[in-house]
Design an enzyme around this catalytic site. Structure first.
Site, PDB file in Angstrom:
ATOM      1  CD  GLU A 445      -2.820  -1.028  -0.084  1.00  0.00           C
ATOM      2  OE1 GLU A 445      -2.819  -0.003  -0.797  1.00  0.00           O
ATOM      3  OE2 GLU A 445      -3.402  -2.064  -0.390  1.00  0.00           O
TER       4      GLU A 445
HETATM    5  C1  LIG Z   1       2.531  -9.683   0.375  1.00  0.00           C
HETATM    6  C2  LIG Z   1       2.391  -8.593  -0.630  1.00  0.00           C
HETATM    7  C3  LIG Z   1       1.140  -8.271  -1.120  1.00  0.00           C
HETATM    8  C4  LIG Z   1       0.994  -7.295  -2.099  1.00  0.00           C
HETATM    9  N1  LIG Z   1      -0.242  -7.043  -2.623  1.00  0.00           N
HETATM   10  C5  LIG Z   1      -0.345  -6.221  -3.695  1.00  0.00           C
HETATM   11  C6  LIG Z   1      -1.597  -6.076  -4.380  1.00  0.00           C
HETATM   12  O1  LIG Z   1      -2.610  -6.661  -3.992  1.00  0.00           O
HETATM   13  N2  LIG Z   1      -1.639  -5.295  -5.489  1.00  0.00           N
HETATM   14  C7  LIG Z   1      -0.539  -4.645  -5.966  1.00  0.00           C
HETATM   15  O2  LIG Z   1      -0.641  -3.966  -6.975  1.00  0.00           O
HETATM   16  N3  LIG Z   1       0.660  -4.750  -5.332  1.00  0.00           N
HETATM   17  C8  LIG Z   1       0.787  -5.530  -4.227  1.00  0.00           C
HETATM   18  N4  LIG Z   1       1.996  -5.663  -3.592  1.00  0.00           N
HETATM   19  C9  LIG Z   1       3.141  -4.946  -4.106  1.00  0.00           C
HETATM   20  C10 LIG Z   1       3.574  -3.779  -3.227  1.00  0.00           C
HETATM   21  O3  LIG Z   1       2.601  -2.779  -3.236  1.00  0.00           O
HETATM   22  C11 LIG Z   1       4.951  -3.315  -3.715  1.00  0.00           C
HETATM   23  O4  LIG Z   1       5.862  -4.321  -3.354  1.00  0.00           O
HETATM   24  C12 LIG Z   1       5.328  -1.978  -3.145  1.00  0.00           C
HETATM   25  O5  LIG Z   1       4.555  -0.957  -3.715  1.00  0.00           O
HETATM   26  C13 LIG Z   1       6.799  -1.631  -3.367  1.00  0.00           C
HETATM   27  O6  LIG Z   1       7.178  -1.827  -4.690  1.00  0.00           O
HETATM   28  P1  LIG Z   1       8.498  -2.695  -5.008  1.00  0.00           P
HETATM   29  O7  LIG Z   1       8.392  -3.949  -4.242  1.00  0.00           O
HETATM   30  O8  LIG Z   1       8.683  -2.756  -6.452  1.00  0.00           O
HETATM   31  O9  LIG Z   1       9.677  -1.844  -4.338  1.00  0.00           O
HETATM   32  P2  LIG Z   1      10.455  -0.625  -5.015  1.00  0.00           P
HETATM   33  O10 LIG Z   1       9.488   0.386  -5.515  1.00  0.00           O
HETATM   34  O11 LIG Z   1      11.467  -1.156  -5.942  1.00  0.00           O
HETATM   35  O12 LIG Z   1      11.178  -0.001  -3.735  1.00  0.00           O
HETATM   36  C14 LIG Z   1      12.352  -0.600  -3.140  1.00  0.00           C
HETATM   37  C15 LIG Z   1      12.790   0.298  -1.970  1.00  0.00           C
HETATM   38  O13 LIG Z   1      13.111   1.606  -2.479  1.00  0.00           O
HETATM   39  C16 LIG Z   1      12.362   2.583  -1.787  1.00  0.00           C
HETATM   40  N5  LIG Z   1      12.031   3.681  -2.705  1.00  0.00           N
HETATM   41  C17 LIG Z   1      11.545   3.611  -3.955  1.00  0.00           C
HETATM   42  N6  LIG Z   1      11.333   4.844  -4.455  1.00  0.00           N
HETATM   43  C18 LIG Z   1      11.693   5.708  -3.488  1.00  0.00           C
HETATM   44  C19 LIG Z   1      11.705   7.136  -3.367  1.00  0.00           C
HETATM   45  N7  LIG Z   1      11.294   7.935  -4.361  1.00  0.00           N
HETATM   46  N8  LIG Z   1      12.121   7.668  -2.207  1.00  0.00           N
HETATM   47  C20 LIG Z   1      12.502   6.886  -1.169  1.00  0.00           C
HETATM   48  N9  LIG Z   1      12.533   5.548  -1.229  1.00  0.00           N
HETATM   49  C21 LIG Z   1      12.134   4.963  -2.370  1.00  0.00           C
HETATM   50  C22 LIG Z   1      11.112   1.873  -1.294  1.00  0.00           C
HETATM   51  O14 LIG Z   1      10.535   2.537  -0.191  1.00  0.00           O
HETATM   52  C23 LIG Z   1      11.684   0.502  -0.938  1.00  0.00           C
HETATM   53  O15 LIG Z   1      12.221   0.545   0.357  1.00  0.00           O
HETATM   54  C24 LIG Z   1       2.143  -6.601  -2.574  1.00  0.00           C
HETATM   55  C25 LIG Z   1       3.400  -6.907  -2.056  1.00  0.00           C
HETATM   56  C26 LIG Z   1       3.537  -7.896  -1.108  1.00  0.00           C
HETATM   57  C27 LIG Z   1       4.910  -8.208  -0.583  1.00  0.00           C
END
Ligand SMILES: Cc1cc2nc3c(=O)[nH]c(=O)nc-3n(C[C@H](O)[C@H](O)[C@H](O)COP(=O)(O)OP(=O)(O)OC[C@H]3O[C@@H](n4cnc5c(N)ncnc54)[C@H](O)[C@@H]3O)c2cc1C
Length: 593
Positions: A445
């Site tokens: 989220e």
């Molecule tokens: C169990 C689970 C359920 C989920 N359910 C859903 C779902 O139902 N629907 C859906 O669409 N998604 C879902 N997700 C996905 C989830 O929303 C994403 O994993 C999340 O938005 C982060 O994206 P990412 O994993 O690609 O991390 P990234 O975006 O690659 O981020 C990696 C790290 O970099 C940091 N970061 C990135 N950009 C910035 C910035 N500008 N400034 C500071 N820090 C930054 C982040 O905070 C994080 O710590 C789910 C994930 C999990 C693990």
């Protein structure tokens, strides 16, 4: 010693009736004139009974069994399907839905309390119906009359479950990178969706007859970036007149093996010429999706509280009966032999941990429910100005609650595990599951880092601190009211001083950010935590004032007074720590890594 989940009904009543004073406000709201505190208590008691008897007992077994994905069929652990059916039949998904849309029309505040209970009892189970409220709100706000007539009744009632399909392999926090495509299909008055989505909670399962996906994708003429995203409703099954039910082009390709929430399927989804319909306007899908995401963010905040509460409750019960080493001091009513090994709850280190857990979770409950109440005010107040002000306040507070409560929820689970010693690390006591399950709330989220940027850059600096000033006025009013109550007066004075500090720091950041574009991003996390501690100070100052006016002999209020004082003496020192870090961020550049 019982380590079963027990809903904190007494504290919930305190927050709703006394700390917020919600029943007094409900009396003046059309449709809620008959809703008194006693009725609200009945609803909470019924909810607690259902959660404790039907949902909590499935938690540990669900964790061990996990989800099964075999021959393209996804099965949730035993007991999930039957309990979900009973949850829907009892009407819990529609608790806070407007009567006009087939709901029970009760305050959202009560739904927030229900979310806390479900998360504390069985977070993985809650993941399935977790998006129901947000999906209904999204359709009500942005769906056409046709879409609402077709989809809303079954979505809102929980008869069909929903998903939120944003994430793609290359696009997580940054939705501007999404690639899923939508092309018009005039024959069906809809669109064909193609693309891959990952990490989709409940992308497939055996709980409901149909699953309705809300999918972000790009139309052929879409501008690049996040302004080119549109939102589509895409069901797993299509109703096709004579042909009956036909499978849509929505395929679950697999489920993730993950750290926790083993009983909640996290699915990789393939959309292949899947028929869908546009929700809201073309290219404005993110605005529509935000309705769903904002509702979900407060729910995730309540997951932090649910975990922290259940962790504290179990650690408290364990510490009372686990006997190790002679205690330096014992409570006056302790009947044990002096000099003999005593319950670990007597050791100051364990007392500190247990008191910290309690002070943080009860303070958070007041603030979390307060946000729920502001959302009720935003929806129901007679005057538009008050509705708008309440909506702005709730929108400022939501990222704080999401990030601060979930970080504390995970920390609380880990600290509670420490109370169990080595026994905490093994499966039997359930606390290691809480550590694993609570971690993800800091990630999904919108990660907690994204929440912090949302708070400082979009909610504080962008409106030049106007909504923040309204929040600080609440703190200052409370500080003044505390002034009239002897025991609460010092707490009120400190709260007023902290509110002034936050005002000063925010003004400084506003000025300095125009010269140093990176500054807000350097300090956003500390700024969010600073507001979090301020809000807990507010929660406990008010709790102290109210508890001073209550019966001196009632142990509930005596404990409130003691915890309020403890919070100001110990945990609130974290406010100063965050302040120092923000000052460091203002002065010291951050090296590159
Ligand atoms: C169990 C689970 C359920 C989920 N359910 C859903 C779902 O139902 N629907 C859906 O669409 N998604 C879902 N997700 C996905 C989830 O929303 C994403 O994993 C999340 O938005 C982060 O994206 P990412 O994993 O690609 O991390 P990234 O975006 O690659 O981020 C990696 C790290 O970099 C940091 N970061 C990135 N950009 C910035 C910035 N500008 N400034 C500071 N820090 C930054 C982040 O905070 C994080 O710590 C789910 C994930 C999990 C693990």
């Amino acid at each position: 010693m019982s380590l079963d989940y027990c809903a904190p009904l007494r504290d919930m009543r305190f927050v709703i009736d006394e700390w917020i004073g919600a029943p007094e406000w409900w009396c003046g709201v059309p449709g809620w004139a008959d809703l008194d505190a006693a009725t609200a208590h009945q609803v909470l008691e019924e909810a607690a009974r259902f959660v404790m008897e039907r949902i909590a007992p499935l938690n540990a077994g669900g964790d061990l069994a996990g989800c099964r994905f075999e021959n393209g069929e996804l099965t949730l652990p035993e007991g999930f399907r039957a309990s979900y059916r009973d949850y829907v039949e009892a009407g819990w998904p529609t608790l806070a839905l407007d009567a006009g849309h087939g709901g029970q029309g009760l305050p959202y505040l009560l739904d927030v309390a229900l979310q806390e209970m479900l998360a504390g009892a069985n977070h993985a189970w809650l993941m399935s119906p977790g998006l129901t409220h947000g999906a209904a709100a999204c359709l009500i706000a942005h769906g056409s009359a046709d879409l609402r007539a077709t989809w809303l009744p079954k979505i809102a009632s929980g008869e069909w479950l929903t998903t939120m399909c944003l994430t793609e392999p290359q696009a997580g926090s940054d939705l501007s990178l999404l690639r899923a495509r939508a092309t018009p299909d005039a024959a069906h008055d809809g669109y064909r969706i193609d693309g891959n989505k990952i990490f989709i909670t409940g992308g497939d399962h055996d709980l409901t007859e149909n699953i309705v996906h809300l999918v972000l994708a790009r139309l052929p003429d879409a501008p690049a970036g996040s302004k080119g995203l549109s939102l589509f409703i895409v069901p797993k099954w299509l109703e096709d007149g004579a042909a009956g039910r036909v499978r849509n082009g929505v395929h679950c390709e697999g489920i993730e093996k993950k750290m926790g929430l083993k009983a909640s399927p996290t699915c990789s989804m393939r959309f292949e010429q899947a028929l869908g319909w546009l929700v809201g306007e073309p290219h404005r899908g993110l605005a529509s999706m935000f309705v769903m995401m904002n509702a979900a963010r407060l729910q995730v905040a309540m997951q932090g509280i649910g975990h922290a509460h259940s962790a504290w409750q179990r650690a408290q019960a364990y510490a009372a009966q686990r006997v190790q080493m002679r205690a330096v001091s014992a409570p006056p009513d302790y009947a044990g032999e002096p000099g003999q090994p005593a319950p670990i709850a007597f050791h100051p280190a364990m007392r500190r941990t247990l008191l910290d857990l309690r002070a943080v979770v009860e303070g958070e409950r007041a603030i979390g429910y307060w946000i729920g109440h502001w959302l009720d005010v935003a929806a129901r107040h007679a005057q538009a100005r008050e509705r708008e002000a309440a909506a702005r306040l709730a929108s400022l507070l939501t990222p704080v609650a999401k990030a601060f409560f979930t970080a504390n929820g995970f920390a609380a689970a880990s600290d509670a595990l420490q109370v169990f010693g080595g026994y905490g690390y093994i499966h039997e006591y359930g606390i290691e599951q809480t550590v694993r399950d609570s971690r993800v709330a800091m990630l999904y989220e919108g990660t907690n880092e994204i929440q912090a940027i949302d708070l400082l850059v979009r909610k504080v600096l962008a409106d030049r601190g106007e909504t923040l000033r309204a929040l600080l006025d609440h703190m200052r009013t409370e500080a003044q009211q505390c002034g009239a109550v002897a025991l609460a007066q010092p707490l009120g004075a400190r709260l007023g001083a902290l509110a002034d500090e936050v005002g000063r720091v925010s003004g400084g950041l506003l000025r300095a950010s125009s010269q140093d574009a990176e500054l807000p991003y350097r300090v956003a996390g500390d700024y969010l935590a600073l507001l979090g501690w301020l809000l807990l100070g507010f929660a406990w100052a008010r709790a102290m004032r109210l508890a001073c006016g209550a019966s001196a002999d009632d142990p509930f209020y005596a404990e409130k007074r003691a915890t309020a004082q403890y919070f100001f003496d110990y945990p609130l020192a974290a406010f100063d720590y965050r302040l120092r870090l923000i000052e460091a961020g203002c002065q010291a550049p951050l090296p590159h890594v």
